[in-house]
Design a protein around this motif. Structure first.
Motif, PDB file in Angstrom:
ATOM      1  N   ALA A   1      10.849 -23.897  -1.415  1.00 47.74           N
ATOM      2  CA  ALA A   1      11.665 -25.114  -1.535  1.00 47.74           C
ATOM      3  C   ALA A   1      13.038 -24.803  -2.104  1.00 47.74           C
ATOM      4  O   ALA A   1      13.727 -25.703  -2.569  1.00 47.74           O
ATOM      5  CB  ALA A   1      10.942 -26.141  -2.410  1.00 47.74           C
ATOM      6  N   GLN A   2      13.473 -23.534  -2.056  1.00 44.39           N
ATOM      7  CA  GLN A   2      14.758 -23.181  -2.642  1.00 44.39           C
ATOM      8  C   GLN A   2      15.916 -23.611  -1.741  1.00 44.39           C
ATOM      9  O   GLN A   2      15.826 -23.532  -0.517  1.00 44.39           O
ATOM     10  CB  GLN A   2      14.859 -21.664  -2.880  1.00 44.39           C
ATOM     11  CG  GLN A   2      13.762 -21.091  -3.744  1.00 44.39           C
ATOM     12  CD  GLN A   2      12.657 -20.465  -2.933  1.00 44.39           C
ATOM     13  OE1 GLN A   2      12.394 -20.861  -1.799  1.00 44.39           O
ATOM     14  NE2 GLN A   2      12.003 -19.480  -3.511  1.00 44.39           N
ATOM     15  N   VAL A   3      17.002 -24.045  -2.400  1.00 44.54           N
ATOM     16  CA  VAL A   3      18.267 -24.324  -1.728  1.00 44.54           C
ATOM     17  C   VAL A   3      19.347 -23.613  -2.531  1.00 44.54           C
ATOM     18  O   VAL A   3      19.364 -23.686  -3.766  1.00 44.54           O
ATOM     19  CB  VAL A   3      18.577 -25.832  -1.661  1.00 44.54           C
ATOM     20  CG1 VAL A   3      19.869 -26.071  -0.883  1.00 44.54           C
ATOM     21  CG2 VAL A   3      17.429 -26.586  -1.028  1.00 44.54           C
ATOM     22  N   TYR A   4      20.248 -22.910  -1.844  1.00 43.35           N
ATOM     23  CA  TYR A   4      21.295 -22.136  -2.509  1.00 43.35           C
ATOM     24  C   TYR A   4      22.668 -22.606  -2.038  1.00 43.35           C
ATOM     25  O   TYR A   4      22.887 -22.784  -0.836  1.00 43.35           O
ATOM     26  CB  TYR A   4      21.144 -20.645  -2.185  1.00 43.35           C
ATOM     27  CG  TYR A   4      19.754 -20.098  -2.412  1.00 43.35           C
ATOM     28  CD1 TYR A   4      19.242 -19.949  -3.695  1.00 43.35           C
ATOM     29  CD2 TYR A   4      18.949 -19.721  -1.333  1.00 43.35           C
ATOM     30  CE1 TYR A   4      17.964 -19.446  -3.907  1.00 43.35           C
ATOM     31  CE2 TYR A   4      17.677 -19.212  -1.534  1.00 43.35           C
ATOM     32  CZ  TYR A   4      17.191 -19.079  -2.819  1.00 43.35           C
ATOM     33  OH  TYR A   4      15.926 -18.587  -3.016  1.00 43.35           O
ATOM     34  N   LEU A   5      23.575 -22.803  -2.983  1.00 44.19           N
ATOM     35  CA  LEU A   5      24.951 -23.166  -2.676  1.00 44.19           C
ATOM     36  C   LEU A   5      25.896 -22.080  -3.172  1.00 44.19           C
ATOM     37  O   LEU A   5      25.666 -21.493  -4.238  1.00 44.19           O
ATOM     38  CB  LEU A   5      25.333 -24.492  -3.345  1.00 44.19           C
ATOM     39  CG  LEU A   5      24.579 -25.755  -2.941  1.00 44.19           C
ATOM     40  CD1 LEU A   5      25.124 -26.949  -3.711  1.00 44.19           C
ATOM     41  CD2 LEU A   5      24.678 -26.004  -1.443  1.00 44.19           C
TER      42      LEU A   5
END
Length: 473
Positions: free
Chosen positions: A266-270
């Protein structure tokens, strides 16, 4: 006296053995980071100017590159769009496959069916999975929507292509899906409007999670000039773009050029950059699909140097580690995150010959889960390529199907093939005047040795004290 000297030699032996063990231990993270980057290779050069280098990989192990050339700064005329494909060990001949149009920022993607390329955010062309480096294999451009430059593309687990873009007439962001079964574009879905009046959106980027959730980030700029940047915003959808969360602000005034990626769970990276006068390259992570976010981390050597030199490209490899490239201070830097720690940035353009006036807009693609491919322009006159194979198990390339030949629709324009300049294998070193890395980064071997010697010195002092106490008694 003899016993005293024997004790001292024993102490020296303990110190040497401990130091060797610490040096070996401190070198292990560096060794685990993988193989070295290849010698940078010249792909193309021009008397005009190069813009928007873009590199993509397909499931068949092929690497495809695109870029825009303005033939002459004195007499601009129409700019030109170039394409080439890497067939190891060399690049196929370079071709212009579309010309006489005004090209802006490019976006490309490849799946098992086709290679797609977008420009303006509203114009689309494609080729089959195994095109030769020729204009004849590409379809004529198709207009999709009245959109701003800077559309983002992403592949979904089901093979669909998602495009995120901004519509200038209503100052809103949209997404659109290319269905892999029908090969048709579905109707657009509204994402969000700009957060305040007198703003224009741009640099829209999209990523698709393992659960097919959509994650969109964009920058907003002051209207009507489109400068300065006034903030970065993020939202997501869990129902194929039908509904979206209210936009969350990721960064404030002075920051732009965002990018987004998703992890295996469920990771999101910006990632994003600070404009000139603000500087720095930055990273933030969510572990719960964008509901909450961790602290902002600086991933560049300096938080003040640099400007809008291109969005940092962030990729996730086959084991979930992160890889980032960005431009700063006349160099293309690479860093990775393994086990929660960032490696010290490495200048992978250090061995490009010639006097550097500028290096910007690096583009990186991940092939087969363990192959990194990077393109960047040098002084806007030369296009360079470097690659690296990670020391992890990747994916086997799919067998290339036999393509169905399409009738020739566009006549290719022959161009001269560039000749690579032979150079010496680089030995990368950091400028010792550079500031120390931010907290959370991995220690270099030298740094590990310095900190590793601290317990040795403490042990030495303790043993000397014990010897003194024995002599007193």
């Amino acid at each position: 006296m003899k016993l005293r000297w024997q004790g001292r030699w024993g102490l020296a032996l303990v110190v040497v053995v401990t130091a060797v063990a610490l040096i070996w231990q401190s070198s292990r993270p560096a060794a685990a980071q993988g193989g070295a980057w290849s010698q940078p290779r010249l792909v193309f050069e021009t008397d005009g100017t190069i813009n928007f280098p873009t590199v993509v990989t397909d499931p068949f192990g092929q690497v495809h590159a695109f870029w825009v050339v303005l033939p002459s700064e004195a007499d601009p005329g129409p700019n030109q769009l170039y394409y080439t494909r890497l067939d190891r060990p060399d690049w196929k001949p370079v071709d212009i496959f579309v010309s006489n149009e005004s090209f802006t920022e490019l976006a490309g993607i490849a799946n098992t069916q086709r290679i797609a390329l977008f420009w303006h955010g509203d114009t689309y062309t494609w080729a089959g999975v195994s095109p030769s480096a020729s204009a004849q294999d590409w379809q004529p451009p198709t207009a999709l929507h009245d959109a701003l430059p800077g559309a983002g593309l992403a592949l979904a687990p089901d093979g669909a292509v998602w495009m995120a873009y901004a519509v200038p007439s209503i100052q809103a962001m949209y997404v659109r899906r290319l269905d892999p079964a029908s090969a048709q574009w579905e109707d657009p879905h509204w994402v969000a409007n700009v957060t305040r009046v007198q703003r224009v959106p741009n640099a829209v980027r999209v990523a698709v999670g393992a659960d097919n959730s959509l994650h969109v980030v964009w920058a907003e700029y002051q209207a009507p000039d489109g400068w300065p940047p006034l903030g970065l915003y993020y939202t997501n959808s869990t129902d194929q773009g039908l509904t979206w969360l209210p936009p969350q602000q990721a960064a404030d005034t002075g920051f732009n050029q965002p990018n987004v990626a998703t992890g295996p769970n469920a990771q999101v990276y910006l990632t994003w950059v600070g404009m000139v006068g603000v500087g720095g390259k930055y990273f933030q992570e969510s572990g719960d699909a964008g509901r909450t976010w961790g602290r902002v981390e600086q991933i560049s050597l300096s938080e003040t140097l640099g400007g809008s030199e291109g969005a940092p490209h962030i990729l996730v490899d086959a084991v979930g580690d992160l890889h980032v490239v960005y431009a700063q201070s006349k160099c293309v830097w690479y860093t990775s995150r393994q086990g929660g720690s960032w490696t010290w940035p490495l200048c992978i353009s250090a061995n490009v010959p010639g006097e550097i006036s500028n290096i910007e807009s690096p583009s990186m693609a991940l092939g087969l889960g363990n192959q990194l491919h990077v393109f960047f322009w040098f002084n806007k006159k030369q296009l360079w390529y470097t690659s690296r194979t990670l020391t992890i198990e990747g994916q086997a390339p799919l067998p290339i199907p036999t393509p169905t030949a399409d009738p020739a629709r566009l006549a290719p324009t022959p161009t001269r093939s560039p000749t690579a300049t032979p150079t010496v294998i680089p030995v990368y070193e950091f400028d010792r005047r550079a500031p120390p890395p931010p907290k959370g980064w991995q220690q270099s071997g030298a740094t590990g040795l310095v900190f590793g010697m601290v317990p040795v010195l403490i042990l030495l002092v303790a043993m000397v004290q014990v010897q003194r106490m024995r002599r007193r008694h």
